[in-house]
Write an enzyme that holds these catalytic residues in place. Structure first.
Site, PDB file in Angstrom:
ATOM      1  N   ILE A 501       0.824  -1.218   0.000  1.00  0.00           N
ATOM      2  CA  ILE A 501       0.000   0.000   0.000  1.00  0.00           C
ATOM      3  C   ILE A 501       0.851   1.258   0.000  1.00  0.00           C
ATOM      4  O   ILE A 501       0.322   2.366  -0.016  1.00  0.00           O
ATOM      5  CB  ILE A 501      -0.948   0.021   1.219  1.00  0.00           C
ATOM      6  CG1 ILE A 501      -0.168  -0.132   2.528  1.00  0.00           C
ATOM      7  CG2 ILE A 501      -2.007  -1.053   1.100  1.00  0.00           C
ATOM      8  CD1 ILE A 501      -1.039  -0.018   3.770  1.00  0.00           C
ATOM      9  N   GLY A 502       2.174   1.126  -0.024  1.00  0.00           N
ATOM     10  CA  GLY A 502       3.038   2.302  -0.069  1.00  0.00           C
ATOM     11  C   GLY A 502       4.498   1.929  -0.037  1.00  0.00           C
ATOM     12  O   GLY A 502       4.871   0.840   0.399  1.00  0.00           O
ATOM     13  N   LYS A 503       5.327   2.844  -0.538  1.00  0.00           N
ATOM     14  CA  LYS A 503       6.778   2.671  -0.499  1.00  0.00           C
ATOM     15  C   LYS A 503       7.405   4.002  -0.136  1.00  0.00           C
ATOM     16  O   LYS A 503       6.896   5.064  -0.511  1.00  0.00           O
ATOM     17  CB  LYS A 503       7.306   2.184  -1.843  1.00  0.00           C
ATOM     18  CG  LYS A 503       6.924   0.753  -2.189  1.00  0.00           C
ATOM     19  CD  LYS A 503       7.594   0.298  -3.485  1.00  0.00           C
ATOM     20  CE  LYS A 503       7.235  -1.151  -3.804  1.00  0.00           C
ATOM     21  NZ  LYS A 503       7.892  -1.622  -5.052  1.00  0.00           N
ATOM     22  N   GLY A 505      11.236   5.962   1.955  1.00  0.00           N
ATOM     23  CA  GLY A 505      12.659   5.880   2.262  1.00  0.00           C
ATOM     24  C   GLY A 505      12.997   4.753   3.206  1.00  0.00           C
ATOM     25  O   GLY A 505      14.063   4.155   3.119  1.00  0.00           O
ATOM     26  N   PHE A 506      12.096   4.450   4.147  1.00  0.00           N
ATOM     27  CA  PHE A 506      12.379   3.389   5.105  1.00  0.00           C
ATOM     28  C   PHE A 506      12.200   2.012   4.500  1.00  0.00           C
ATOM     29  O   PHE A 506      12.959   1.084   4.787  1.00  0.00           O
ATOM     30  CB  PHE A 506      11.466   3.541   6.334  1.00  0.00           C
ATOM     31  CG  PHE A 506      11.701   2.492   7.400  1.00  0.00           C
ATOM     32  CD1 PHE A 506      10.949   1.333   7.429  1.00  0.00           C
ATOM     33  CD2 PHE A 506      12.667   2.677   8.369  1.00  0.00           C
ATOM     34  CE1 PHE A 506      11.161   0.365   8.398  1.00  0.00           C
ATOM     35  CE2 PHE A 506      12.889   1.730   9.351  1.00  0.00           C
ATOM     36  CZ  PHE A 506      12.130   0.570   9.360  1.00  0.00           C
ATOM     37  N   GLY A 507      11.192   1.852   3.656  1.00  0.00           N
ATOM     38  CA  GLY A 507      10.933   0.546   3.072  1.00  0.00           C
ATOM     39  C   GLY A 507       9.537   0.469   2.488  1.00  0.00           C
ATOM     40  O   GLY A 507       8.960   1.477   2.080  1.00  0.00           O
ATOM     41  N   VAL A 509       5.426  -0.697   2.657  1.00  0.00           N
ATOM     42  CA  VAL A 509       4.321  -0.811   3.600  1.00  0.00           C
ATOM     43  C   VAL A 509       3.287  -1.777   3.033  1.00  0.00           C
ATOM     44  O   VAL A 509       2.849  -1.626   1.882  1.00  0.00           O
ATOM     45  CB  VAL A 509       3.663   0.557   3.868  1.00  0.00           C
ATOM     46  CG1 VAL A 509       2.579   0.421   4.941  1.00  0.00           C
ATOM     47  CG2 VAL A 509       4.710   1.575   4.313  1.00  0.00           C
ATOM     48  N   LYS A 523       5.214  -1.941   8.073  1.00  0.00           N
ATOM     49  CA  LYS A 523       6.289  -1.224   7.387  1.00  0.00           C
ATOM     50  C   LYS A 523       7.582  -2.028   7.543  1.00  0.00           C
ATOM     51  O   LYS A 523       8.082  -2.220   8.645  1.00  0.00           O
ATOM     52  CB  LYS A 523       6.462   0.179   7.959  1.00  0.00           C
ATOM     53  CG  LYS A 523       7.425   1.050   7.155  1.00  0.00           C
ATOM     54  CD  LYS A 523       7.802   2.329   7.880  1.00  0.00           C
ATOM     55  CE  LYS A 523       6.623   3.238   8.105  1.00  0.00           C
ATOM     56  NZ  LYS A 523       7.065   4.551   8.664  1.00  0.00           N
ATOM     57  N   ASP A 619       9.174  16.097  10.838  1.00  0.00           N
ATOM     58  CA  ASP A 619       8.866  15.704   9.458  1.00  0.00           C
ATOM     59  C   ASP A 619       7.363  15.771   9.191  1.00  0.00           C
ATOM     60  O   ASP A 619       6.758  14.820   8.707  1.00  0.00           O
ATOM     61  CB  ASP A 619       9.412  14.296   9.172  1.00  0.00           C
ATOM     62  CG  ASP A 619       9.572  14.023   7.678  1.00  0.00           C
ATOM     63  OD1 ASP A 619       9.602  15.001   6.900  1.00  0.00           O
ATOM     64  OD2 ASP A 619       9.648  12.852   7.290  1.00  0.00           O
TER      65      ASP A 619
END
Length: 837
Positions: A501-503, A505-507, A509, A523, A619
């Site tokens: 469902i998402g990408k 900087g951390f990795g 999701v 995540k 952030d």
């Protein structure tokens, strides 16, 4: 001169009270100086050291005295705010009451003075046997001044207990306590009830059976009145900061003649000073142009009943029986005030009205006075004083159990603990038995010991990559949040790409579903990469310590097999950015956008002031504001968060610059001084993004429009803000709401952080913008706003493109001031399109 006169007038006033008011005698108890064996004289009353008081007892086990470290050794304290009683366990103060079935004033005094115990870290509840008075109370305020919490209620028993209950791993404290009877009939049993639909003539009954919690006590048109200026040692504050439009009001001339006390009003109702000063309508040269209502706005608890007392004293009429005006409450109720009738047919006669008003979900209550339609032009409207108290219902079914160290109490605690443990073990055994039996039927080929019946929080692999130290401190990670890797594999169908469902900087999701049906967002960093370890640890440390409706909840984490995985509550509606441009979701209305901004502001306000330690997010952006199925906003992604300054003397934290291009506080970027106002700046950019539905940075636009913050401020100053408003909502926005919203983001985006508001002030402004949006656009001539509500916004088309903003890290470096003079291809080479970190 005024400061010299006040005490003199007070002494005269006090002496006259003793002669005039025989029905009530100023009490001599109970005034308790907590944590002390010293008695202190303070404004005509003696605070007795709690170690000396024979008629007041307290829990001694687990309690201690704390002294102000600035106090000279061996010298007795001179004020009630130089000592405190600290409780490390559930404890109480017990008062012997002789005059029962009477309204009492109960005041609790708090001040976190410098000492060996950091009193500002205390988090605790305060209650009586029937009422919860304070929940999760902690001493934090911007002025670092003492705080007094005042309650009024009937005490019907000969024994009155006040309980102090520390939160887990914390403690409670109190500097001083006042418990004394109020004058007879001080609080009525009934008052006219103003509901959400207005008044229908019904009355709110049994007020004296509730607790009244004082939240506002206002000396309208006058100065601050401290306890030495009040017959019952109350504090009154000026009204100026509560005025909706200061141009509509002026301070009346202070009255120096004799006040004619009549009927139910006496010197204890309010100080003379309250009735001698007032706010009046600012009528200039008899001109009707300034003849608007005077309106005051007050923050109150949402959807709660409030007791309101409105004070008047006609010292402005030139003669008898000429002045009539209107009192408005919450926009739902109007009362005609005839000063001649209410003042018993004479001038300078104090009088008041009591109401019970139900607040709505805006958290704002407005009080207005204005001209009567039948009044002549030269007539005015005025107000002298105002008191607002929250009505608290019974909420504590029984008193907290207090262990005073007796054998009987210890045995009782042990018996209850053992019985509770046996019951828990029995229930757990039945649960495991049926859970395994069910699992055998549904998964016959799977070994029983491979999985637990539900996600297990605890245990985990011994090959942990997460240290037990936080990035910024020495606190241990919450190991109770650990989730087995196998459970996460099952929830995500072994990280099925269809569940992505998402990408960021951390990795990556993933959407996941645990076996108990709970939906989660998982995540996962790139296995074995080692990147983001600091953010991973920080996220766990922060979210395991804070809990708020408007902060995303961390369900667990996994650090087995070189993995770094975070598990959150699943947010059905995705990110705020998902709804603003190139969206598969329906367009958000302006009201929905305001509600989302208010929710996010509440989350940030809690981060800054409501948690045990101030936390700076670092952030803030639309991709880090998530929405649940009801579009309730929750702030997310705390990987870059930092604790605020460790003490009140520091104004900032010195740290390398981290954040997202387009949202970075320029002062933080230049000085590397991080403050809570850095979050305020970022949030200001988010507010603009919500209004305009365009990204913070758009290099495809002309140079002066690339940066949304700069472009928005420029348009606001030029008076052409409507040119960049999202055209899809142009017909929905109340001009007054837009005006307030624009003022809010402009204040947030000030270059100098000291010129920016706090998140608490931003929240208040946004709630008010929402209230204006919900109120009718068309206004009568006598109302506050001079805005022409009939103006129609003519808006051009605004391009809706994906955001190019992405988290960046600038370690010990400074970007060139011409960094925005870059081509689109260069921007794409520096930034990656992403929906999550």
């Amino acid at each position: 001169m005024k400061s010299i006169l006040l005490p003199l007038v007070f002494l005269f006033q006090f002496s006259s009270i003793l002669l005039i008011s025989s029905a009530y005698t100023l009490p001599d108890k109970y005034f308790i100086n907590c944590g002390s064996d010293t008695d202190i004289n303070s404004v005509n009353r003696v605070f007795t050291g709690d170690l000396n008081s024979g008629s007041v007892s307290f829990t001694k086990q687990g309690s201690s005295q704390v002294l102000d470290s600035n106090q000279v050794a061996g010298q007795a304290s001179t004020t009630i705010y130089q000592t405190a009683r600290v409780f490390r366990q559930r404890s109480l103060y017990e008062f012997q009451i002789t005059n029962t079935s009477t309204t009492y004033l109960v005041r609790l005094h708090f001040f976190a003075f410098p000492s060996t115990t950091n009193l500002s870290m205390a988090v605790f509840d305060v209650s009586t046997s029937e009422f919860s008075l304070l929940r999760n109370f902690t001493f934090r305020n911007s002025t670092n001044a003492p705080t007094t919490k005042e309650f009024l209620f009937n005490i019907t028993s000969g024994k009155f207990d006040i309980y102090f209950v520390p939160q887990v791993s914390s403690f409670a404290f109190v500097n001083a306590i006042e418990v004394f009877p109020a004058p007879e009939s001080f609080i009525p049993d009934t008052a006219l009830h103003i509901t959400s639909s207005g008044s229908n003539g019904n009355y709110y009954k049994e007020i004296v059976s509730k607790v009244l919690y004082t939240i506002h006590r206002i000396n309208v048109g006058g100065l601050t009145l401290a306890e030495e200026n009040d017959t019952l040692w109350r504090n009154w504050v000026p009204d100026d900061s509560y005025l909706y439009n200061s141009n509509t009001a002026k301070n009346g001339t202070s009255y120096t003649g004799k006040l004619n006390y009549m009927g139910r009003v006496n010197e204890y109702t309010a100080p003379d000073f309250v009735y001698r000063t007032s706010k009046q309508m600012n009528i200039v040269d008899g001109s009707q142009s300034n003849n608007f209502n005077i309106t005051w706005n007050f923050r109150v608890s949402k959807n709660t009943s409030h007791f309101i007392r409105v004070h008047f004293c006609d010292t402005v009429s030139p003669s008898l029986n000429v002045l009539t005006f209107n009192l408005f409450i919450a926009g739902k109720f109007r009362k005609e005030i005839k000063t001649y009738d209410e003042g018993n047919y004479q001038l300078a006669a104090p009088f008041y009205f009591d109401f019970v008003v139900d607040s709505d979900d805006s958290g704002i209550l407005n009080i207005s006075v204005g001209p009567n339609a039948k009044s002549d032009l030269e007539n005015t409207a005025f107000l002298n004083g105002l008191e607002i108290m929250e009505i608290m219902e019974k909420s504590v079914s029984e008193a907290p159990v207090i262990n005073n160290g007796t054998k009987k109490g210890l045995v009782l605690v042990l018996v209850v603990s053992v019985l509770g443990g046996l019951v828990f073990i029995g229930v757990l055994a039945v649960f495991i038995f049926f859970g395994r039996k069910k699992y055998r039927k549904t998964n016959p080929g799977e070994p029983l010991d491979s999985w637990s019946a539900l996600p297990v929080f605890g245990g985990g692999s011994t090959h942990s990559r997460v240290t037990k130290k936080s990035v910024n401190g020495s606190n241990s990670l919450n190991l109770g949040l650990k989730v087995p890797f196998g459970e996460i594999q099952l929830a995500t169908k072994n990280f099925d790409s269809k569940l992505v469902i998402g990408k960021g900087g951390f990795g990556t999701v993933y959407k996941g579903i645990f076996r108990n049906g709970v939906k989660v967002a998982v995540k996962r960093s790139q296995p074995g990469s080692g990147q983001g370890l600091s953010e991973f640890q920080t996220e766990i440390m922060v979210l395991s310590k804070i809990h708020n409706r408007h902060l995303v909840s961390l369900i667990g984490y996994c650090d087995e097999r070189s993995e770094m995985i975070l598990v959150y509550e699943f947010m059905e509606k995705g990110t705020l950015k998902d709804h603003l441009y190139d969206s598969k979701f329906p367009c958000l209305s302006w009201k929905q956008r305001l509600e989302i901004c208010v929710g996010a502001a509440r989350g940030l306000q809690y981060l800054h002031k409501g948690s045990d330690v101030g936390i700076i997010h670092r952030d803030i952006k639309p991709t880090n504001i998530l929405l649940d199925e009801n579009l309730v906003a929750k702030v997310a992604d705390f990987g870059l968060s930092r604790s605020g300054p460790p003490d009140h003397d520091q104004t900032h934290v010195s740290t390398a610059v981290k954040g997202t291009f387009g949202y970075l506080d320029p002062e933080y970027f230049k000085t590397q001084h991080l403050t809570e106002k850095s979050d305020v700046y970022s949030f200001g950019v988010v507010l603009l993004e919500v209004l305009c539905a365009r990204p913070a940075i758009d290099p495809s636009l002309p140079r002066d429009q690339v940066n949304l913050a700069d472009w928005g401020k420029l348009c606001k100053n030029k008076g052409c803000l409507e040119d960049i408003v999202d055209p899809l909502i142009k017909d929905q926005i109340n001009p007054n709401s837009l005006k307030k919203f624009a003022e809010t983001f402009e204040k947030c985006l000030q270059e100098d952080s000291s010129d920016r508001p706090t998140m608490g002030d931003v929240l208040w402004d946004l709630e008010y913008a929402l209230q204006l949006q919900q109120s009718p656009t068309k206004r009568e001539p006598h109302e506050d706003s001079t805005t022409d509500a009939s103006d129609v916004l003519t808006l051009p088309n605004v391009r809706r493109v994906p955001s190019l903003s992405e988290s960046i890290v600038v370690e010990d470096s400074v970007l060139n001031s011409d960094s925005l003079n870059i081509s689109e291809s260069e921007v794409f080479s520096q930034l990656r399109i992403a929906n999550a970190r």
